[in-house]
Design an enzyme around this catalytic site. Sequence first.
Site, PDB file in Angstrom:
ATOM      1  N   HIS A 108       8.420  -0.349  -9.574  1.00 19.20           N
ATOM      2  CA  HIS A 108       9.154  -0.758  -8.484  1.00 19.20           C
ATOM      3  C   HIS A 108       8.402  -0.914  -7.147  1.00 19.20           C
ATOM      4  O   HIS A 108       7.714   0.059  -6.683  1.00 19.20           O
ATOM      5  CB  HIS A 108      10.381   0.206  -8.183  1.00 19.20           C
ATOM      6  CG  HIS A 108      11.398   0.026  -9.394  1.00 19.20           C
ATOM      7  ND1 HIS A 108      11.410   0.940 -10.582  1.00 19.20           N
ATOM      8  CD2 HIS A 108      12.474  -0.813  -9.693  1.00 19.20           C
ATOM      9  CE1 HIS A 108      12.190   0.811 -11.253  1.00 19.20           C
ATOM     10  NE2 HIS A 108      12.991  -0.385 -11.035  1.00 19.20           N
ATOM     11  N   MET A 127       4.173   7.650  -8.421  1.00 20.24           N
ATOM     12  CA  MET A 127       2.958   6.629  -8.776  1.00 20.24           C
ATOM     13  C   MET A 127       2.087   6.404  -7.395  1.00 20.24           C
ATOM     14  O   MET A 127       0.944   6.162  -7.506  1.00 20.24           O
ATOM     15  CB  MET A 127       3.478   5.641  -9.297  1.00 20.24           C
ATOM     16  CG  MET A 127       3.948   5.581 -10.909  1.00 20.24           C
ATOM     17  SD  MET A 127       2.999   6.546 -11.755  1.00 20.24           S
ATOM     18  CE  MET A 127       1.474   5.575 -12.029  1.00 20.24           C
ATOM     19  N   ASP A 141     -17.528   4.186  -3.737  1.00 18.89           N
ATOM     20  CA  ASP A 141     -18.092   3.213  -3.469  1.00 18.89           C
ATOM     21  C   ASP A 141     -19.271   3.358  -2.195  1.00 18.89           C
ATOM     22  O   ASP A 141     -20.247   2.671  -2.028  1.00 18.89           O
ATOM     23  CB  ASP A 141     -17.065   2.032  -3.309  1.00 18.89           C
ATOM     24  CG  ASP A 141     -17.321   1.073  -2.479  1.00 18.89           C
ATOM     25  OD1 ASP A 141     -18.389   0.179  -3.316  1.00 18.89           O
ATOM     26  OD2 ASP A 141     -17.199   0.410  -1.420  1.00 18.89           O
TER      27      ASP A 141
END
Length: 159
Positions: free
Chosen positions: A80, A115, A130
């Site tokens: 959501h 999440m 990175d």
Amino acid sequence: MKQEFSHLSAEGDPRMVDVSEKAVTARTAVAQTIVVLDEAIMDRLENDEIHTKKGPVFQTAILAGIMGAKRTSDLIPLCHPIGLDNCEVNIVVNERREVVITCTARVTGRTGVEMEALTGASVAALTIYDMCKGFSHEIEIRETKLLKKTGGKRDFKRA
């Protein structure tokens, strides 16, 4: 009683969980990811930061983690979209010289923020990779896990 997956219909099709009947509560989740960097990279650690041509690694990873947490529903199809009340990303180097990323997400709403916390910690870890890969590819991202959550049906705290 066999528990069913909440994101599957009775027919087995994917679906978003209907949270319309859930109570609005304060919800918090804390997630952690550990990154192991090559010694050549760790030797660049100075005053709790690693500097590269791309900039300060940990400060950039903190910003990326917060941005990632805010964009979780764009990345994970059945999440959501929620407006986070707060998101904090902390990065420390532990006694084993591992980089420990902790993401804490908070919302007052009908669905949790696990999440978002997991995504925030993961995106911060990917950002560290990175920014450091130019020095070495001997970088390991591991142990992304939920440490605790409060609010909703049940609380959770990892032992």
